[in-house]
Design an enzyme around this catalytic site. Structure first.
Site, PDB file in Angstrom:
ATOM      1  N   ASP A 678      -6.173 129.097  32.417  1.00 27.45           N
ATOM      2  CA  ASP A 678      -6.985 128.759  31.565  1.00 27.45           C
ATOM      3  C   ASP A 678      -7.803 127.301  31.469  1.00 27.45           C
ATOM      4  OD1 ASP A 678      -9.224 129.748  29.516  1.00 27.45           O
ATOM      5  OD2 ASP A 678      -7.788 128.360  28.014  1.00 27.45           O
ATOM      6  N   LYS A 682     -10.976 125.251  33.013  1.00 24.34           N
ATOM      7  CA  LYS A 682     -11.673 124.432  32.087  1.00 24.34           C
ATOM      8  C   LYS A 682     -11.600 122.784  32.514  1.00 24.34           C
ATOM      9  CE  LYS A 682     -10.080 126.282  27.780  1.00 24.34           C
ATOM     10  NZ  LYS A 682      -9.032 126.046  26.485  1.00 24.34           N
TER      11      LYS A 682
END
Ligand code: ADP
Ligand code: ASP
Ligand code: MG
Length: 814
Positions: A678, A682
């Protein structure tokens, strides 16, 4: 003398006819009156149905005729006292027998000429005017019934006869000056040709009858009484918020009606304008409303656009060819050909290269036009100087009308940019040099949207309507829905945005309501709605074709993310908290951004990084203002920050992760957080937004999880973490004994990005980062020694929902 006309709905039944009596009562005290009436609403259509059935040999016409007769007999019985009914009932019977006789003849011959059709249609007004005259008589209003066919003379162009004004004016004047009554009832719509054969003035033509008589008698005013309180800024059946226009110039009213404002039959204005007779449009059902005044004097200090109208069922004819340039006579021949076929040209455009002429006509005439034009240009077509006529159908014209538009720059710019933003493709444009009318040809399916968009742009002082389609009703989705409910009034009052959720879909069900889903009850409504079908949902966004639409993806689902291309191409903005699309391949990310640009909409995903924190927005603002991003350092995982802030040896690592999941800070699949994926997504998004052409594989991920825990199911994952507690403990102890904290840090510098666990020294900005907070440090040309810092809660449904909310507002305000 004053002339009043009552339309079909005003005389539709006994109850309505009673209403017109009280309106007339007022007027009669003051002036002599001529009252023109339409047929009882719907009668003309019913008469046409009957005669057409008869002409096809279908004896159902008898039933239709019976219905017409019964309706009129009923009306008489309701209107008149029993003692006065018999004369009128027998008159109605007589007239209905005549209709039946004609229909029987047509049935036998199975042939229907326009002349016979006119004859049959005329009975609607003959019946209504006789009934109303009798009712007035019985109510004590002495009146004279006048056969319009005796005073209005036309040519023999049945169904749409052209008035012979010289003859008509003479007859009208002669008739009324030789009569000393003060009250006349006249059937509208009907006239006769020189041989005394009945003709009609075109559908909706009763308005015209009234105007012809008013002009001939130089009446003090013409009053058109209908079912709306005046001429409106747009057709109220299309724009629910249309407003009454209190004052309008003849020229404007004429343009509006020619371009589809049905409230006035188009030729009506011409005769009264010539005599400068004021026209009032008023409602029979709200007679105290002011209505609209149409006259010649100019209106000070008001808007430049007066109204918007539209005509459906338009065909566009294009005559093209290299042989046309510079040779005179092509357009003359084209228009002559159309005129010979009695085809009315509604709109004309010609490209300045002279290679093509484009005209808009009624769709019903398209075949005839094609045949005639191709025949007229047969030689040129054969010699390949021009192409055979190109005919396009399923089109409509929308028109912006206003006498003062010429002195206001920027109106057409505003018109076409708001249409463009809503994906309305403009096929042809026409703007006369008077600039009283700017019209555009568009697809029929876009008319409702286009007229509403223009109405909001030019008339709406109260609000702009925004239509949301929301995918996902989990943690973030349900918070978003409650925030929307809570903010609805504020946004309408302060930003003039009326936000409506018109579609909701989750993994089980989907729900639509074009009027806006009741956000107090969305759960129950969705529960009782239909099964989810994602492609159906997306298709519905397209078929509903609503203005200012936004698709909001608050899922983490790949199938949903795969719909964005389709949606953007429909000129619908996409707001996503789902990271899948923005972190997919570079080519897809770029394609989505380009599609948004191409279709003039937005693709926004602020919540992909730092939840509700303004990270991407800040980055974009820096770039737009000319700054350059040199380095980004960030803690981007609210989940990992939460986990390392809470893991201190008292609870197991697995328990802390579970707590983070239970409190809603993790991705639906917590492995995406724990494995660093994740965070990789980002920092990649931030790098891409900074202009870096970077893929997932280019990013170094120094994961700390034992690889075996990343396989299998989520349950396996928790069990595996328990098994490896010692590993996590060791990581913690090492940092702790050095007086440091563990943070999962992402960085981007000189085209390279990496993520990994780091021991953070107390002097570092990251050391004091608590709970589930995120922090992003931007080092730029302007922020050199001290970075620009964005810091705060980086996870959680409430803040993520508010970030999505902010993106929605951004998408619709610009
Ligand atoms: P009548 O039977 O009284 O002649 P019409 O049906 O011909 O009435 O015309 C009135 C209708 O015109 C209204 O009910 C409305 O739906 C429609 N209309 C279309 N455009 C406009 C407009 N710009 N302003 C007012 N009414 C309009
Ligand atoms: N009755 C005619 C029609 O329906 C004329 C009118 O109502 O104006 O077209
Ligand atoms: Mg009408």
């Amino acid at each position: 003398m004053r002339v009043l006309k009552f339309g079909g709905s005003s005389v539709a039944n006994a109850e309505n006819i009673e209403k017109i009596i009280s309106i007339l009562n007022d007027r009669l005290q003051q002036e002599k009156l001529v009252v023109v009436v339409s047929a009882l609403g719907g009668t003309t259509d019913a008469l046409i149905t009957s005669i057409v059935l008869a002409s096809k040999g279908n004896d159902l016409y008898k039933e239709e005729l019976q219905k017409i007769e019964n309706r009129h007999l009923e009306t008489v019985k309701k209107l008149l006292p029993v003692s006065q009914q018999s004369r009128v009932l027998s008159l109605v019977k007589q007239l209905c027998n005549q209709i039946e006789d004609i229909c029987n003849g047509v049935f036998l011959l199975q042939e229907l000429t326009p002349r016979t059709k006119d004859r049959v249609m005329s009975f609607g007004e003959l019946l209504s005017s006789q009934i109303i005259s009798a009712k007035l008589q019985s109510a004590g209003f002495e009146n004279k019934w006048v056969d319009a066919r005796k005073i209005i003379t036309t040519n023999s162009n049945y169904e749409n006869a052209v008035v012979d004004f010289e003859e008509t004016n003479k007859k009208v004047l002669e008739y009324f000056s030789s009569s000393d009554e003060s009250f006349y009832i006249v059937p509208g719509f009907i006239a006769s040709d020189k041989n005394g054969i009945t003709t009609t003035l075109g559908r909706g033509g009763s308005d015209y009858t009234a105007a012809i008589i008013a002009a001939a008698l130089e009446a003090s005013a013409l009053e058109i009484w209908t079912d709306v309180s005046g001429m409106m800024t747009a057709d109220p059946r299309i724009v629910s918020n249309a407003k009454i226009i209190p004052h309008v110039l003849y020229r404007e009213a004429m343009e509006l009606s020619h371009f589809g404002a049905k409230v006035i039959y188009p030729p009506t204005i011409q005769p009264v304008m010539r005599k400068n007779i004021p026209v009032w449009v008023k409602s029979t059902f709200s007679p105290l409303d002011n209505g609209t005044l149409i006259e010649n004097s100019s209106i000070k200090n008001d808007s430049s656009v007066r109204g918007i109208s539209s005509i459906n069922k338009i065909a566009l004819l294009s005559l093209e060819g290299s042989g046309m340039a510079g040779i005179p006579g092509f357009s003359k021949r084209l228009f002559e050909t159309l005129a010979n076929e009695q085809i009315n040209v509604i709109l004309i455009t010609q490209s300045s290269s002279e290679h093509s002429i484009c005209v808009g006509i009624e769709e019903t005439a398209a075949e005839a036009a094609k045949r005639a034009v191709d025949e007229a240009f047969a030689i040129e077509i054969e010699r390949m100087k021009v192409e055979p006529l190109i005919v396009e159908k399923d089109l409509a014209i929308i028109a912006l009308v206003g006498d003062k538009m010429k002195s206001h720059p920027g109106i057409s710019g505003k018109m076409f940019s708001s249409l463009g933003k809503n994906g309305v493709n403009v096929r042809a444009i026409s703007q006369g040099s008077s600039e009283r009318n700017i019209s555009a040809v568009i697809a029929t399916k876009d008319v409702k949207k286009a007229v509403n968009v223009l109405h909001e742009e030019f008339f709406e002082t109260s609000y702009k309507q925004v239509n949301l389609f929301i995918a996902g009703t989990g943690n973030v989705g349900s918070r978003l829905l409650s925030q929307l409910l809570q903010q609805q009034n504020y946004l309408q009052k302060n930003l003039r945005l009326l936000i409506r959720v018109v579609g909701i879909v989750n993994s089980k069900k989907m729900l639509f309501d074009e009027k806006g889903i009741d956000l107090k009850n969305w759960k129950e409504l969705l529960q009782n709605s239909v099964e989810m079908n994602l492609s159906e949902f997306v298709k519905t966004i397209q078929t509903k074709n609503l203005r200012n639409s936004v698709f909001v993806d608050v899922t983490a689902n790949e199938n949903v993310a795969n719909q964005y291309e389709d949606i953007l191409q429909r000129s619908v903005s996409v707001v996503a908290c789902n990271k899948i699309a923005a972190s997919s391949t570079l080519s897809r990310y770029e394609k989505l951004k380009n599609l948004a640009r191409e279709f003039n909409v937005h693709f926004l995903f602020e919540t992909n990084v730092g939840a509700g924190l303004p990270v991407i927005g800040t980055l974009n603002d820096l770039l737009l203002s000319g700054d350059k991003i040199n380095k980004i350092e960030a803690v981007l995982s609210g989940t990992l920050n939460f986990v390392f802030n809470h893991y201190n040896g008292t609870k197991s690592f697995a328990e802390v992760v579970k707590q983070a999941q239970d409190e809603g800070y993790t991705e639906p699949d917590p492995r995406l957080d724990l494995g660093g994926v994740d965070v990789v997504r980002k920092i990649m998004i931030l790098a891409r937004e900074s202009g870096e052409k970077i893929e997932m594989e280019d990013i170094e991920n120094n994961a700390f999880m034992p690889p075996e825990c990343m396989k299998g199911s989520v349950d396996d994952f928790y069990n595996c973490m328990k098994k490896h507690e010692a590993h996590f403990r060791k990581l913690y102890d090492e940092a702790n004994s050095a007086g440091k904290k563990l943070k999962y840090v992402a960085s981007y510098e000189s085209g390279k990005a990496k993520v990994g666990l780091q021991q953070i020294d107390p002097s570092h900005d990251f050391y004091h980062l608590y709970g589930k907070d995120n922090v992003v440090l931007f080092y730029t040309n302007r922020y050199i020694g001290q970075p620009l810092v964005v810091k705060g809660a980086g996870a959680g449904a409430e803040v993520t929902a508010s970030g999505v909310f902010a993106d929605i507002i951004r998408a619709v305000r610009i």
